[in-house]
Design a protein around this motif. Structure first.
Motif, PDB file in Angstrom:
ATOM      1  N   VAL A  77       7.385   2.547  -0.663  1.00 46.86           N
ATOM      2  CA  VAL A  77       8.215   3.731  -0.474  1.00 46.86           C
ATOM      3  C   VAL A  77       8.837   4.190  -1.786  1.00 46.86           C
ATOM      4  CG1 VAL A  77       8.735   3.092   1.914  1.00 46.86           C
ATOM      5  CG2 VAL A  77      10.298   2.390   0.087  1.00 46.86           C
ATOM      6  N   GLU A  78       9.191   5.467  -1.838  1.00 51.00           N
ATOM      7  CA  GLU A  78       9.851   6.053  -2.996  1.00 51.00           C
ATOM      8  C   GLU A  78      11.213   6.602  -2.573  1.00 51.00           C
ATOM      9  OE1 GLU A  78       7.462   9.017  -4.823  1.00 51.00           O
ATOM     10  OE2 GLU A  78       5.684   7.730  -4.960  1.00 51.00           O
ATOM     11  N   GLU A  79      12.175   6.528  -3.483  1.00 49.08           N
ATOM     12  CA  GLU A  79      13.495   7.078  -3.214  1.00 49.08           C
ATOM     13  C   GLU A  79      13.539   8.544  -3.612  1.00 49.08           C
ATOM     14  OE1 GLU A  79      17.988   5.453  -3.714  1.00 49.08           O
ATOM     15  OE2 GLU A  79      16.853   5.682  -5.587  1.00 49.08           O
ATOM     16  N   ARG A  80      14.039   9.380  -2.715  1.00 49.51           N
ATOM     17  CA  ARG A  80      14.181  10.815  -2.990  1.00 49.51           C
ATOM     18  C   ARG A  80      15.499  11.085  -3.717  1.00 49.51           C
ATOM     19  NH1 ARG A  80      12.966  10.738   2.758  1.00 49.51           N
ATOM     20  NH2 ARG A  80      10.705  10.974   3.090  1.00 49.51           N
ATOM     21  N   SER A  84       0.835  -1.196   0.000  1.00 50.96           N
ATOM     22  CA  SER A  84       0.000   0.000   0.000  1.00 50.96           C
ATOM     23  C   SER A  84       0.871   1.247   0.000  1.00 50.96           C
ATOM     24  CB  SER A  84      -0.900   0.021   1.236  1.00 50.96           C
ATOM     25  OG  SER A  84      -1.520   1.292   1.367  1.00 50.96           O
ATOM     26  N   PRO A  85       0.572   2.230  -0.850  1.00 51.42           N
ATOM     27  CA  PRO A  85       1.356   3.472  -0.843  1.00 51.42           C
ATOM     28  C   PRO A  85       1.179   4.265   0.444  1.00 51.42           C
ATOM     29  CG  PRO A  85      -0.566   3.697  -2.250  1.00 51.42           C
ATOM     30  CD  PRO A  85      -0.498   2.255  -1.860  1.00 51.42           C
ATOM     31  N   TYR A  86       0.188   3.907   1.268  1.00 50.25           N
ATOM     32  CA  TYR A  86      -0.053   4.598   2.526  1.00 50.25           C
ATOM     33  C   TYR A  86       0.728   3.984   3.690  1.00 50.25           C
ATOM     34  CZ  TYR A  86      -3.965   6.680   0.023  1.00 50.25           C
ATOM     35  OH  TYR A  86      -4.732   7.362  -0.875  1.00 50.25           O
ATOM     36  N   SER A 117       5.161   6.576  -0.250  1.00 45.58           N
ATOM     37  CA  SER A 117       4.702   7.167  -1.506  1.00 45.58           C
ATOM     38  C   SER A 117       3.597   8.188  -1.266  1.00 45.58           C
ATOM     39  CB  SER A 117       4.200   6.065  -2.446  1.00 45.58           C
ATOM     40  OG  SER A 117       5.262   5.255  -2.864  1.00 45.58           O
ATOM     41  N   LYS A 118       2.769   7.952  -0.252  1.00 44.05           N
ATOM     42  CA  LYS A 118       1.694   8.889   0.083  1.00 44.05           C
ATOM     43  C   LYS A 118       1.822   9.294   1.554  1.00 44.05           C
ATOM     44  CE  LYS A 118      -1.964   7.864  -3.263  1.00 44.05           C
ATOM     45  NZ  LYS A 118      -2.233   9.265  -3.631  1.00 44.05           N
ATOM     46  N   PRO A 119       2.732  10.191   1.846  1.00 43.56           N
ATOM     47  CA  PRO A 119       2.909  10.618   3.240  1.00 43.56           C
ATOM     48  C   PRO A 119       1.855  11.643   3.648  1.00 43.56           C
ATOM     49  CG  PRO A 119       4.421  11.823   1.843  1.00 43.56           C
ATOM     50  CD  PRO A 119       3.694  10.837   0.942  1.00 43.56           C
ATOM     51  N   GLY A 120       1.655  11.757   4.956  1.00 48.80           N
ATOM     52  CA  GLY A 120       0.787  12.802   5.479  1.00 48.80           C
ATOM     53  C   GLY A 120      -0.670  12.648   5.116  1.00 48.80           C
TER      54      GLY A 120
END
Length: 235
Positions: free
Chosen positions: A148-151, A142-144, A159-162
């Protein structure tokens, strides 16, 4: 309702050289998609587009109605597939003397789909009057929570923070696109060719029918599953 099926299969695969005509359970890989299109009973014509004479010959042997020679600039590693699909649609419409209402593109590297999946995706488009339908399977991550995504600096984050979502039950369903079936309303596709529109829908397929062949390991795995399926049908 006039429906056209295209199968776009270029000859320059890097992961599995020659995969579109490699033998899969005794048949060229592309033949499985042609058969599934035929068995669905939906299409006025089935067209195969390729830059490879070998693929086109295998498609003709498997019963494709029309063979389309794809321009070289649409068959490179970086060429967008949507442009090749549009070219196939336009050429097949001329060859078949049709004005299709619905376009279905099948990926030749997804032979685990069933004709019922094609029917289901087309029915979803026609029942909802949406612009297009894609297919996918429930995502394992789940993106929630755990996708995760690399910066740019090498660090990672969700992937979907906050989002404020703290329970899995509250998270929207997420899917892995399986690239198996694409369905478009033809007038809207010609006006604005795209995979995603504001009203794009997804037809869900099970994980076991959602494997796209990108590697030699994928090829062996899919062949094993198809072999088991065939054995079950004959027992």
């Amino acid at each position: 309702m006039i429906r056209l099926c295209t199968i776009c299969a270029r000859g320059g695969s890097k992961g599995v050289p020659g995969k579109n005509i490699a033998q899969m359970q005794g048949r060229p890989l592309i033949a499985w998609s042609i058969d599934q299109a035929r068995q669905s009973g939906l299409f006025s014509a089935i067209a195969v587009s390729s830059d490879s004479e070998g693929i086109l010959a295998a498609a003709a042997e498997a019963g494709a109605d029309h063979l389309i020679r794809r321009p070289a600039e649409m068959a490179t590693d970086i060429a967008p597939k949507v442009a090749a699909i549009r070219h196939a649609l336009e050429q097949a419409s001329l060859m078949a003397k049709l004005s299709p209402d619905v376009l279905v593109d099948l990926d030749a590297t997804s032979p685990l789909r069933l004709p019922e999946d094609i029917i289901g995706a087309v029915t979803l488009l026609e029942d909802t009057a949406c612009s297009n339908v894609i297919t996918g399977a429930t995502a394992r991550r789940s993106p929630y929570f755990n996708l995760v995504e690399e910066r740019p600096d090498g660090s990672v984050g969700l992937s979907k923070p906050g989002s404020g979502i703290v329970r899995r039950q509250d998270a929207p369903r997420a899917f892995d696109m399986n690239a198996s079936i694409y369905v478009w309303d033809v007038p809207r596709f010609l006006a604005a060719p795209a995979v995603f529109n504001d009203d794009t829908r997804l037809f869900e397929m099970p994980e076991e029918r959602s494997i796209d062949i990108d590697s030699a390991l994928d090829f062996e795995f899919v062949s094993y599953i198809l072999g088991k399926r065939l054995k079950g049908l004959s027992s």
